[in-house]
Design a protein around this motif. Sequence first.
Motif, PDB file in Angstrom:
ATOM      1  N   SER A  82       0.817  -1.222   0.000  1.00 44.60           N
ATOM      2  CA  SER A  82       0.000   0.000   0.000  1.00 44.60           C
ATOM      3  C   SER A  82       0.848   1.268   0.000  1.00 44.60           C
ATOM      4  O   SER A  82       0.457   2.290  -0.584  1.00 44.60           O
ATOM      5  N   ILE A  83       2.044   1.203   0.628  1.00 43.80           N
ATOM      6  CA  ILE A  83       2.835   2.436   0.717  1.00 43.80           C
ATOM      7  C   ILE A  83       3.869   2.521  -0.397  1.00 43.80           C
ATOM      8  O   ILE A  83       4.401   3.595  -0.668  1.00 43.80           O
ATOM      9  N   THR A  84       4.184   1.368  -1.038  1.00 44.97           N
ATOM     10  CA  THR A  84       5.152   1.423  -2.128  1.00 44.97           C
ATOM     11  C   THR A  84       4.583   2.185  -3.314  1.00 44.97           C
ATOM     12  O   THR A  84       5.313   2.876  -4.038  1.00 44.97           O
ATOM     13  N   SER A  85       3.268   2.059  -3.501  1.00 44.07           N
ATOM     14  CA  SER A  85       2.648   2.753  -4.641  1.00 44.07           C
ATOM     15  C   SER A  85       2.749   4.272  -4.518  1.00 44.07           C
ATOM     16  O   SER A  85       2.702   4.994  -5.519  1.00 44.07           O
ATOM     17  N   THR A  86       2.913   4.775  -3.297  1.00 43.03           N
ATOM     18  CA  THR A  86       3.039   6.224  -3.110  1.00 43.03           C
ATOM     19  C   THR A  86       4.476   6.704  -3.259  1.00 43.03           C
ATOM     20  O   THR A  86       4.746   7.909  -3.269  1.00 43.03           O
ATOM     21  N   GLY A  87       5.452   5.759  -3.323  1.00 45.17           N
ATOM     22  CA  GLY A  87       6.857   6.132  -3.464  1.00 45.17           C
ATOM     23  C   GLY A  87       7.556   6.350  -2.155  1.00 45.17           C
ATOM     24  O   GLY A  87       8.741   6.699  -2.132  1.00 45.17           O
ATOM     25  N   ALA A  88       6.863   6.126  -1.020  1.00 45.43           N
ATOM     26  CA  ALA A  88       7.487   6.342   0.287  1.00 45.43           C
ATOM     27  C   ALA A  88       8.537   5.279   0.582  1.00 45.43           C
ATOM     28  O   ALA A  88       9.500   5.525   1.311  1.00 45.43           O
ATOM     29  N   VAL A  89       8.364   4.078   0.010  1.00 42.82           N
ATOM     30  CA  VAL A  89       9.312   2.972   0.225  1.00 42.82           C
ATOM     31  C   VAL A  89       9.708   2.436  -1.143  1.00 42.82           C
ATOM     32  O   VAL A  89       8.882   2.310  -2.061  1.00 42.82           O
ATOM     33  N   ALA A  90      10.998   2.107  -1.261  1.00 42.34           N
ATOM     34  CA  ALA A  90      11.501   1.584  -2.539  1.00 42.34           C
ATOM     35  C   ALA A  90      10.903   0.205  -2.819  1.00 42.34           C
ATOM     36  O   ALA A  90      10.642  -0.588  -1.914  1.00 42.34           O
ATOM     37  N   GLY A  91      10.711  -0.042  -4.114  1.00 43.72           N
ATOM     38  CA  GLY A  91      10.140  -1.336  -4.500  1.00 43.72           C
ATOM     39  C   GLY A  91      11.034  -2.514  -4.156  1.00 43.72           C
ATOM     40  O   GLY A  91      10.575  -3.650  -4.034  1.00 43.72           O
ATOM     41  N   LYS A  92      12.347  -2.241  -4.000  1.00 46.09           N
ATOM     42  CA  LYS A  92      13.288  -3.309  -3.665  1.00 46.09           C
ATOM     43  C   LYS A  92      12.952  -3.930  -2.306  1.00 46.09           C
ATOM     44  O   LYS A  92      13.093  -5.144  -2.103  1.00 46.09           O
ATOM     45  N   VAL A  93      12.481  -3.127  -1.357  1.00 47.68           N
ATOM     46  CA  VAL A  93      12.130  -3.635  -0.028  1.00 47.68           C
ATOM     47  C   VAL A  93      10.966  -4.608  -0.121  1.00 47.68           C
ATOM     48  O   VAL A  93      10.963  -5.682   0.502  1.00 47.68           O
ATOM     49  N   LEU A  94       9.966  -4.264  -0.923  1.00 44.87           N
ATOM     50  CA  LEU A  94       8.810  -5.161  -1.098  1.00 44.87           C
ATOM     51  C   LEU A  94       9.235  -6.474  -1.757  1.00 44.87           C
ATOM     52  O   LEU A  94       8.779  -7.549  -1.372  1.00 44.87           O
ATOM     53  N   LEU A  95      10.133  -6.361  -2.743  1.00 42.10           N
ATOM     54  CA  LEU A  95      10.593  -7.558  -3.443  1.00 42.10           C
ATOM     55  C   LEU A  95      11.330  -8.501  -2.502  1.00 42.10           C
ATOM     56  O   LEU A  95      11.173  -9.727  -2.566  1.00 42.10           O
ATOM     57  N   GLU A  96      12.144  -7.953  -1.588  1.00 45.53           N
ATOM     58  CA  GLU A  96      12.861  -8.784  -0.623  1.00 45.53           C
ATOM     59  C   GLU A  96      11.893  -9.512   0.305  1.00 45.53           C
ATOM     60  O   GLU A  96      12.106 -10.683   0.656  1.00 45.53           O
ATOM     61  N   ARG A  97      10.845  -8.827   0.691  1.00 44.62           N
ATOM     62  CA  ARG A  97       9.840  -9.461   1.540  1.00 44.62           C
ATOM     63  C   ARG A  97       9.114 -10.596   0.801  1.00 44.62           C
ATOM     64  O   ARG A  97       8.797 -11.638   1.381  1.00 44.62           O
ATOM     65  N   GLN A  98       8.851 -10.392  -0.444  1.00 44.72           N
ATOM     66  CA  GLN A  98       8.182 -11.432  -1.235  1.00 44.72           C
ATOM     67  C   GLN A  98       9.084 -12.659  -1.387  1.00 44.72           C
ATOM     68  O   GLN A  98       8.620 -13.798  -1.333  1.00 44.72           O
TER      69      GLN A  98
END
Length: 423
Positions: free
Chosen positions: A112-128
């Motif tokens: 939800s917060i990656t879409s706003t640009g507040a967190v880099a997409g790389k962090v979400l990818l690592e979690r996945q």
Amino acid sequence: EATSLELSQQALRNVGLTADQIRPIKLETFRKSITVPAVVVERPGRTRVQVATPMTGVITHVHAVQGEAVEPGTLLFKIRLTHEDLVQTQTDFVKTLGELDVEEKEITRLTSITSTGAVAGKVLLERQYARDKLTASLRAQREALRLHGLSDEQVNQIARERRLLRELQIVAPSIDDHGDEELKLSRVPTRPVSYSPQANGQQAKKQHSSPLILQQLDVHKGQAVMAGATLCLLVDYDELFIEGLAFEQDISQLRQASEQSWKVDAIFEQPGAGSRIVEGLEIAYLANQVDTDSRTLHFYVRLPNEVTKDRRADGNRFVEWRYLPGQRLRLRVPVEQWPEQIVLPVNAVAREGAEYFIFQQNGDHFDRVPVHVKYKDQYSAVIENDGSLFPGDVVAMRGAHQMQMALKNKAGGGVDPHAGHNH
């Protein structure tokens, strides 16, 4: 008058001429037979069921008693699990489930917060990636639990409740149908199936027809058992085998009987009550080698069993079967077939010198009729169909020797006490 005899009702009963022993002649197929010794045996791999524990634990309850009849699904034992590998595998499984839940929540938050640009997409990818690793570990742990003996339903129960299974419940297995319900792991005690009300009569009838007998009980309450230890031995006597011993000179005739699918008769000797004959049994198979010690060929005949007594005492069910392994008997095996023959019991024929006689009913008395006996063994006599008798003639099926002696007494002749007997 010299060949006719009238018997009183008392005399008829004395020689065993009841209504079913005075009946008309009919043409039938006669099979010349040989008689071989035999013994009732178990069916290898089918009669005995050895119940063992798949895991290490301590017996907390023994529900069945030795000699009791139990239905498939009946609760036999409860075991408190002390198997370290199983406990550790369950712990790792529950721990991985918790970690996976945390990763799923974190991925949902980051999405939800990656879409706003507040967190880099790389962090979400690592979690996945981390979630994928946990999913793979979870899959491996599921397989490990299955290898320990847990069913899919039991593994799913751990996943739902997030609690370790501590108790193993072992129930009586089914002879023909084996499933996950034979081993139950649960924290909730179950009620033995044999005392539960049946949903329908058909199921109750099926279970009643083939109970298992707890023949040997090897454990007691409080005993520690290792994985693979035998807990009890169950036997299913619903169907047994008769092991016949054919001598070398009879092997070719026995093979012919098997090829022609001729039925076999089993003769059980009963002291004081004559013989019990079970007719129409099927040859299962012949052994493929001759015993080197006895020089006999073993062959096997199917023997359907029946319950002679079924009772309950102190809440337990006890069943007694008619046929038991170890019983000695004789098998009558047909080796030659003669169609359209007049076949009478051997006791329906009397002999005097070179003559054979039967007694034909004629109104209220019996007429002695001379006949030609083509073949006679210890059970049956084959009568020549030469016009002396015709199908439909009513004759006495037993007591011919006594009736012949009564005729001789009536005529005033001497009585030969050995007439009609072979010694």
